[in-house]
Write a protein that holds these residues in place. Structure first.
Motif, PDB file in Angstrom:
ATOM      1  N   GLU A 362      78.667  34.470  99.385  1.00 29.81           N
ATOM      2  CA  GLU A 362      78.545  34.424  97.920  1.00 29.81           C
ATOM      3  C   GLU A 362      78.968  33.082  97.345  1.00 29.81           C
ATOM      4  OE1 GLU A 362      79.841  37.019  93.970  1.00 29.81           O
ATOM      5  OE2 GLU A 362      80.704  37.472  95.946  1.00 29.81           O
ATOM      6  N   HIS A 366      76.534  30.184  95.407  1.00 24.54           N
ATOM      7  CA  HIS A 366      76.742  29.654  94.056  1.00 24.54           C
ATOM      8  C   HIS A 366      76.926  28.135  94.088  1.00 24.54           C
ATOM      9  CE1 HIS A 366      76.742  33.276  91.659  1.00 24.54           C
ATOM     10  NE2 HIS A 366      77.563  33.879  92.510  1.00 24.54           N
ATOM     11  N   GLN A 420      72.898  37.300  91.143  1.00 30.97           N
ATOM     12  CA  GLN A 420      74.069  38.086  91.476  1.00 30.97           C
ATOM     13  C   GLN A 420      74.070  38.401  92.967  1.00 30.97           C
ATOM     14  OE1 GLN A 420      76.582  38.991  89.413  1.00 30.97           O
ATOM     15  NE2 GLN A 420      75.605  37.856  87.743  1.00 30.97           N
TER      16      GLN A 420
END
Length: 690
Positions: A362, A366, A420
């Protein structure tokens, strides 16, 4: 003419002789052509799935429909399909990375409606030019779409590929177009998932997966020398020619070398094999000019040899579905073919590595999105995000199919769509993979019919005992091998020495990390040597154990010293080294220091000491630019070493000793430091390399 008669005529043209449909083939064609339905065909390799979509294409074209778009994963499969289509008078073309000079001509032919079938890879859907200039027009007038190897659409498929997820978007833009999805390997979960993605009013054609010609057997788990020795003794006893599957590139190369030097006519086939060489090797196997290809899964979907006599697995695949797909390539056109599994003690470690490699992190995702707010090339992105090239490419694909990234001129850029991290989805996929691995372990130990076990794992409603496997009729193979075979395997695997090539160019984008370097590296080291690769079957397990953080730091063993002496004896250097210098090791100082002392003693050279480390101790980065930033200007030469280099009685290179070289940037920077301090050359010597 009735539809069946017309379809049978096309089928005969396709196969080059009078032919009749297998059960379920015509019914699928009728659903597509007359009823314009969508459907999934789950049938074993060789059943004739391609006949369904080629015959349907010919019939739809006669009725005024537009071209068929076939999305297929491998260029080799595309070549075979184009050849088959031509026999039936179907004009088929492919747009892929190998024929870029023909794209303009093919586009013009499509515009003039002169092409019946266009074949593309799923990756083509991520190409901006194709997606923006050709796909919209195709979608407007498409007669049919075919999704080959359709299990790849599903998260639950054993061979899920990010680019396949783009196909769902195309499906949504074809509300009235017939769509055919085909696969040989899908359990009920995958079937349900694919049918749901196809939409309403779908049909399913499903047949028995077991192949009556296959004889399945599993031998006990054993080490690499034992299994290679078994292959040396038994390979020629197999009928015809076949495939020996391995889990890694290094294993394929090691096994091929051992078999070749034992007199067997085999060749290695991996993802590292050049495309033109792959084509030649595939043809050599088809023509029985080699006994076997020792291959990774790179020799996969699309390879077609009906008389393939055997499939041996050196190491177990991570799921019964993958295993079934591999062995399903044998025995298609013969009455007897063998599928032998030789499991290894390292299998589960390899499964774990590949399972985690495809899962996005994750925070890293990002970081990529933040770095790509404006167009950025992959090399430049590599200088901002610590990921290996292969993992970065995979992450970009995942973000692209999530519509968070888009490939543009000059590289990649964010789309502005909020992204997301889908933790629940990835947790489900990870859990499914663990379950599949456990099933593969169960397959090795099961007392029931092995074909029944595989068929039931795939939710085959026709599963039954085969009456041919080693559980049904008793074992006919043992792991017994001759002393000569074991000795030969051991000698090949324990043969030390791997070249360490020098880095030639600095990574791009270093200015983003505050380093003013670019272009060619001027102060390079000479070609070095390592005892072995960490992934080698011979020395690899020993080196991986040494590298394990749980292994205590101790002086080098005499067993390793003896092997290193062999490396030195075989090293054809341009000039003999005059001294030994060691790298500073934060985790294994005793190992590296003792190795350097032993080499100096054996070679009757002075040991000048170790380089000084000026940086912090941290986890080595995986990415080239980040790893270079960790070590750049962090090495220094002590006054003692500098004076020794200046007062050496003769000019010559120094031997630079280290434990492991993965990215080679430590050796590169240390070489530059030594050369600037007066060394006339540097010869790296390490225990292991990537």
């Amino acid at each position: 003419m009735a539809l069946r008669d017309e379809a049978t005529q096309v089928l005969s043209e396709l196969v080059g002789k009078s032919a009749q449909f297998h059960e379920g083939q015509f019914e699928a064609i009728e659903a597509i052509v007359d009823q314009r339905r969508r459907g999934l065909v789950v049938q074993r390799t060789g059943w004739g799935k391609s006949a369904v979509y080629f015959v349907s294409t010919a019939l739809l074209r006669r009725r005024g429909a537009g071209p068929t778009l076939i999305i297929s994963p491998l260029l080799a499969l595309m070549a075979d399909q184009i050849a088959a289509a031509q026999r039936a008078g179907i004009v088929a073309e492919s747009i892929n990375s190998t024929n870029a000079t023909s794209w303009g001509v093919i586009a013009e032919q499509l515009a003039r409606d002169e092409i019946d079938v266009l074949l593309i890879s799923p990756e083509r859907l991520n190409n901006p030019m194709f997606r923006e200039t050709q796909l919209p027009d195709l979608i407007d007038r498409l007669g049919m779409m075919v999704i080959d190897e359709a299990h790849c659409i599903s998260d639950w498929g054993h061979d899920f590929r990010p680019d396949y997820r783009r196909i769902g978007t195309v499906i949504n833009e074809l509300p009235n177009t017939p769509i055919l999805a085909t696969t040989a390997t899908a359990n009920q979960r995958v079937v349900d998932d694919v049918l749901e993605q196809l939409g309403d009013n779908v049909f399913l054609t499903r047949g028995p997966l077991a192949r009556s010609s296959l004889r399945l057997s599993v031998l006990p788990t054993a080490d690499s020398p034992t299994r290679i020795g078994w292959l040396i003794d038994h390979l020629e006893q197999f009928e015809s020619s076949g495939i020996i599957y391995t889990l890694t590139v290094a294993a394929a190369q090691d096994i091929a070398q051992a078999l070749q030097t034992a007199g067997h006519n085999v060749a290695a086939y991996t993802g590292a094999t050049a495309p033109e060489e792959r084509t030649e090797l595939e043809q050599a196997l088809k023509d029985n000019r080699v006994k076997a290809l020792v291959a990774t899964s790179a020799l996969g979907m699309g390879f077609d040899k009906p008389d393939l006599g055997f499939v041996v697995h050196f190491g177990a695949p991570s799921s019964p579905v993958s295993y079934y797909q591999h062995i399903g390539r044998a025995g298609r056109g013969t009455q007897d073919a063998q599928a032998v599994l030789l499991p290894g003690v390292e299998d589960q470690r390899i499964w774990e590595f590949f399972a985690t490699a495809s899962m996005p992190d994750e925070s890293t995702a990002h970081a990529v999105l933040q770095a790509a707010s404006s167009p950025i090339s992959v090399p430049a992105l590599s200088a901002r995000v610590d990921l290996s090239p292969s993992r970065l490419e995979l992450l970009l694909k995942i973000l692209a199919v999530d519509d968070a990234m888009v490939r543009v001129k000059g590289g990649w850029q964010t789309t502005g769509t909020p992204w997301q991290y889908d933790a629940a989805r990835y947790e489900h996929v990870a859990a499914q993979r663990v379950a599949e691995q456990n099933l593969m372990l169960d397959y090795q130990q099961t007392p029931v019919c092995r074909m029944r076990f595989l068929s039931e794992t795939l939710d085959d409603p026709y599963a039954q005992d085969c009456g041919r496997c080693d559980n049904c009729v008793g074992p006919w193979l043992t792991l017994a091998i001759s002393n000569d075979a074991r000795g030969h395997a051991q000698r090949v695997l324990s043969r030390p020495g791997v070249e360490i090539a020098p880095r030639r160019m600095w990574p791009t984008g270093l200015d983003n990390l505050g380093i003013k370097l670019k272009g060619k590296i001027t102060l390079q080291h000479e070609p070095g040597r390592a005892l072995a690769r960490l992934t080698d079957l011979g020395w690899g397990p020993t080196l991986r154990q040494l590298m394990d953080s749980e292994t205590p730091d101790v002086p080098v063993s005499q067993h390793i010293v003896k092997a290193i002496v062999e490396v030195l004896a075989d090293w054809d250097w341009a000039q003999r080294p005059i001294a030994v210098v060691s790298m500073p090791s934060p985790n294994r100082p005793q190992l590296v220091g003792s190795l350097a002392h032993e080499i100096a003693k054996v070679g009757q050279m002075p040991y000048l000491g170790e380089l000084q480390w000026l940086g912090e101790v941290g986890t080595p980065a995986a990415n080239s630019a980040f790893r270079l930033a960790q070590v750049y200007e962090r090495y220094a030469v002590s006054d003692h070493v500098r004076q020794a280099l200046a007062s050496a009685p003769q000019e010559g290179p120094v031997l630079l000793v280290d434990d492991f070289a993965s990215t080679r940037w430590s050796l590169t920077v240390a070489t530059m430091t030594l050369r600037e301090a007066g060394a006339h050359g540097v010869l790296p010597l390490t225990l292991g390399t990537a």
